[in-house]
Design an enzyme around this catalytic site. Structure first.
Site, PDB file in Angstrom:
ATOM      1  N   ARG A 223       0.851  -1.183   0.000  1.00 50.10           N
ATOM      2  CA  ARG A 223       0.000   0.000   0.000  1.00 50.10           C
ATOM      3  C   ARG A 223       0.892   1.240   0.000  1.00 50.10           C
ATOM      4  NH1 ARG A 223      -3.636  -2.420  -1.769  1.00 50.10           N
ATOM      5  NH2 ARG A 223      -5.596  -2.989  -0.785  1.00 50.10           N
ATOM      6  N   HIS A 271      -1.090   0.996  -9.698  1.00 49.59           N
ATOM      7  CA  HIS A 271      -1.868   0.060  -8.873  1.00 49.59           C
ATOM      8  C   HIS A 271      -2.553  -1.021  -9.738  1.00 49.59           C
ATOM      9  CE1 HIS A 271      -3.926  -0.320  -4.729  1.00 49.59           C
ATOM     10  NE2 HIS A 271      -3.934  -1.497  -5.344  1.00 49.59           N
TER      11      HIS A 271
HETATM   12  P1  NDP Z   1      -2.392 -11.594   4.280  1.00 51.99           P
HETATM   13  O1  NDP Z   1      -3.187 -11.008   5.381  1.00 51.99           O
HETATM   14  O2  NDP Z   1      -2.724 -12.966   3.807  1.00 51.99           O
HETATM   15  O3  NDP Z   1      -0.856 -11.626   4.707  1.00 51.99           O
HETATM   16  C1  NDP Z   1      -0.249 -10.574   5.373  1.00 51.99           C
HETATM   17  C2  NDP Z   1       1.177 -10.975   5.764  1.00 51.99           C
HETATM   18  O4  NDP Z   1       1.834  -9.834   6.323  1.00 51.99           O
HETATM   19  C3  NDP Z   1       1.209 -12.088   6.822  1.00 51.99           C
HETATM   20  O5  NDP Z   1       2.280 -12.956   6.562  1.00 51.99           O
HETATM   21  C4  NDP Z   1       1.458 -11.293   8.112  1.00 51.99           C
HETATM   22  O6  NDP Z   1       2.151 -12.023   9.112  1.00 51.99           O
HETATM   23  C5  NDP Z   1       2.363 -10.188   7.588  1.00 51.99           C
HETATM   24  N1  NDP Z   1       2.323  -9.042   8.499  1.00 51.99           N
HETATM   25  C6  NDP Z   1       1.272  -8.278   8.863  1.00 51.99           C
HETATM   26  N2  NDP Z   1       1.633  -7.349   9.760  1.00 51.99           N
HETATM   27  C7  NDP Z   1       2.945  -7.528   9.970  1.00 51.99           C
HETATM   28  C8  NDP Z   1       3.912  -6.889  10.806  1.00 51.99           C
HETATM   29  N3  NDP Z   1       3.575  -5.863  11.601  1.00 51.99           N
HETATM   30  N4  NDP Z   1       5.170  -7.355  10.770  1.00 51.99           N
HETATM   31  C9  NDP Z   1       5.512  -8.401   9.996  1.00 51.99           C
HETATM   32  N5  NDP Z   1       4.658  -9.048   9.181  1.00 51.99           N
HETATM   33  C10 NDP Z   1       3.397  -8.624   9.169  1.00 51.99           C
HETATM   34  O7  NDP Z   1      -2.429 -10.548   3.082  1.00 51.99           O
HETATM   35  P2  NDP Z   1      -2.342 -10.852   1.521  1.00 51.99           P
HETATM   36  O8  NDP Z   1      -1.101 -11.622   1.247  1.00 51.99           O
HETATM   37  O9  NDP Z   1      -3.622 -11.373   1.011  1.00 51.99           O
HETATM   38  O10 NDP Z   1      -2.201  -9.359   0.939  1.00 51.99           O
HETATM   39  C11 NDP Z   1      -1.137  -8.535   1.328  1.00 51.99           C
HETATM   40  C12 NDP Z   1      -1.346  -7.114   0.835  1.00 51.99           C
HETATM   41  O11 NDP Z   1      -1.050  -6.993  -0.556  1.00 51.99           O
HETATM   42  C13 NDP Z   1      -2.753  -6.537   0.923  1.00 51.99           C
HETATM   43  O12 NDP Z   1      -3.113  -6.207   2.233  1.00 51.99           O
HETATM   44  C14 NDP Z   1      -2.614  -5.308   0.042  1.00 51.99           C
HETATM   45  O13 NDP Z   1      -2.057  -4.260   0.813  1.00 51.99           O
HETATM   46  C15 NDP Z   1      -1.590  -5.758  -1.000  1.00 51.99           C
HETATM   47  N6  NDP Z   1      -2.211  -5.952  -2.330  1.00 51.99           N
HETATM   48  C16 NDP Z   1      -1.803  -5.132  -3.358  1.00 51.99           C
HETATM   49  C17 NDP Z   1      -2.322  -5.293  -4.616  1.00 51.99           C
HETATM   50  C18 NDP Z   1      -1.841  -4.473  -5.751  1.00 51.99           C
HETATM   51  O14 NDP Z   1      -2.388  -4.563  -6.846  1.00 51.99           O
HETATM   52  N7  NDP Z   1      -0.815  -3.670  -5.580  1.00 51.99           N
HETATM   53  C19 NDP Z   1      -3.328  -6.307  -4.899  1.00 51.99           C
HETATM   54  C20 NDP Z   1      -3.667  -7.119  -3.772  1.00 51.99           C
HETATM   55  C21 NDP Z   1      -3.126  -6.919  -2.537  1.00 51.99           C
HETATM   56  P3  NDP Z   1       1.523 -13.366   9.763  1.00 51.99           P
HETATM   57  O15 NDP Z   1       1.607 -14.413   8.676  1.00 51.99           O
HETATM   58  O16 NDP Z   1       2.412 -13.664  10.889  1.00 51.99           O
HETATM   59  O17 NDP Z   1       0.110 -13.027  10.139  1.00 51.99           O
HETATM   60  C1  OXD Z   2      -6.370  -5.253  -3.513  1.00 48.93           C
HETATM   61  C2  OXD Z   2      -5.796  -4.294  -4.428  1.00 48.93           C
HETATM   62  O1  OXD Z   2      -6.250  -5.090  -2.286  1.00 48.93           O
HETATM   63  O2  OXD Z   2      -6.178  -4.290  -5.616  1.00 48.93           O
HETATM   64  O3  OXD Z   2      -6.960  -6.237  -3.981  1.00 48.93           O
HETATM   65  O4  OXD Z   2      -4.923  -3.517  -4.035  1.00 48.93           O
END
Ligand code: NDP
Ligand code: OXD
Length: 308
Positions: A223, A271
């Protein structure tokens, strides 16, 4: 059963048509339609407004259309209304493809050759194989894990960093703030796939960049608010970072006068790293609605303590 939808119209039209064919008992209404269904039970949203729950007093579940649900201020949503993010295979595959493409471009120094091309320079540089390159992913969640497995299978040396411990065959897994510097010290290419929370806002900053090896690169697909963009520009200027590819920014779109546009060795995409895919996502949504009705746990429910 009533769904209220507020997001990309074309996707909504596709979902509405699909549901009309396969689930005709479901009413699917667009937010912008005049006949506002105050009895909507399932709110499927990308954009949010403050009067949302006032307008939808019968809301049972709030679904984000995307993988992130940071657009919702979860503290203002009553605890009996689960907030759910999108988990669906098309979105995951799209992210794997984008990150793999970006990683290979950096690994094979395509930005360097494009710069040379502009100056009409024909000059080869030694290249490494994937097995000689270390790539690290921040976030080992739905997307981070899939990306890591693809990079690992391609032959890269891989490590991941998360909040809690993980075990992934062939991937060195680190967790927690304490282990962050050690994780970063190895990463020649760093990929950010974290959710946006109070703990991760501004995490891509000067201090983090300084922990990366000299000449490392960044791929940021999390993000915009993870990134302190002035710190990125400074790290690219001093060449401590050699390149960056950012798909997200704050604000979006990036304003016309932002220094990001003219920053050397920075590639920007608007994005587009991945998106919710019409067919695979509507069935994921439907599965979750059925699970809710049967009293089962929902896939992708946001943990209110963790904020993601
Ligand atoms: P998930 O919730 O499945 O995974 C999040 C990961 O981040 C987990 O491994 C979690 O750790 C880790 N995490 C969260 N907080 C912390 C922290 N404070 N310190 C260390 N690790 C942390 O999310 P997704 O994989 O589904 O998606 C990730 C992000 O990708 C979305 O939230 C969005 O921001 C971004 N995104 C961007 C897109 C784009 O087009 N640019 C499209 C889709 C998503 P743990 O495993 O220990 O819980
Ligand atoms: C999502 C994105 O969160 O598109 O799916 O960023």
């Amino acid at each position: 059963m009533k769904i209220l939808y507020r997001s990309n119209r074309a996707r909504g039209e596709a979902w509405k048509a699909w549901l009309a064919e396969y689930e005709p008992d479901i009413t699917f209404t667009f937010w912008e339609e005049e006949t506002f269904p105050s009895d909507a039970e399932f709110l499927v949203l990308w954009e949010v407004s403050e009067d949302l729950l006032e307008k939808c007093p019968n809301a049972k579940v709030i679904f984000s259309v995307g993988a992130g649900a940071d657009q919702f201020d979860i503290r203002n949503i009553p605890a009996n209304i689960p907030v759910v993010r999108m988990i669906e295979p098309g979105l995951t595959q799209g992210m794997v493809e984008y990150v793999m493409g970006a990683t290979l471009a950096l690994h094979r120094e395509i930005p360097r050759y494009l710069t040379q091309q502009k100056k009409h320079i024909w000059q080869a540089h030694n290249s490494l194989l994937a097995s000689q390159r270390h790539v690290g992913v921040m976030g080992i969640g739905q997307l981070g894990k899939a990306v890591l497995l693809a990079l690992r299978d391609f032959g890269f040396q891989c490590s991941g960093w998360s909040r809690s411990p993980h075990h992934l065959l062939g991937v060195e897994c680190w967790h927690g703030e304490k282990q962050l510097p050690e994780f970063l010290a190895q990463c020649e290419i760093l990929i950010c796939l974290l959710p946006l929370t109070d703990a991760t806002r501004g995490i891509l900053n000067a201090r983090l960049f300084a922990s990366l090896p000299e000449g490392a690169s960044l791929i940021h697909v999390g993000r915009g608010e993870h990134l302190v963009s002035d710190d990125l520009i400074a790290a690219l200027k001093t060449k401590h970072l050699s390149n960056a590819i950012i798909d997200v920014a704050s604000p979006e779109p990036i304003p016309e006068n932002s220094p990001l546009w003219n920053c050397e060795n920075l590639w920007i995409t608007p994005h587009v790293a991945s998106e919710t895919r019409n067919e695979s996502a509507v069935s994921a949504l439907l599965t979750n609605i059925r699970r809710y009705e049967n009293g089962n746990e929902l896939f992708g429910e946001i943990d209110r303590q963790k904020g993601y």
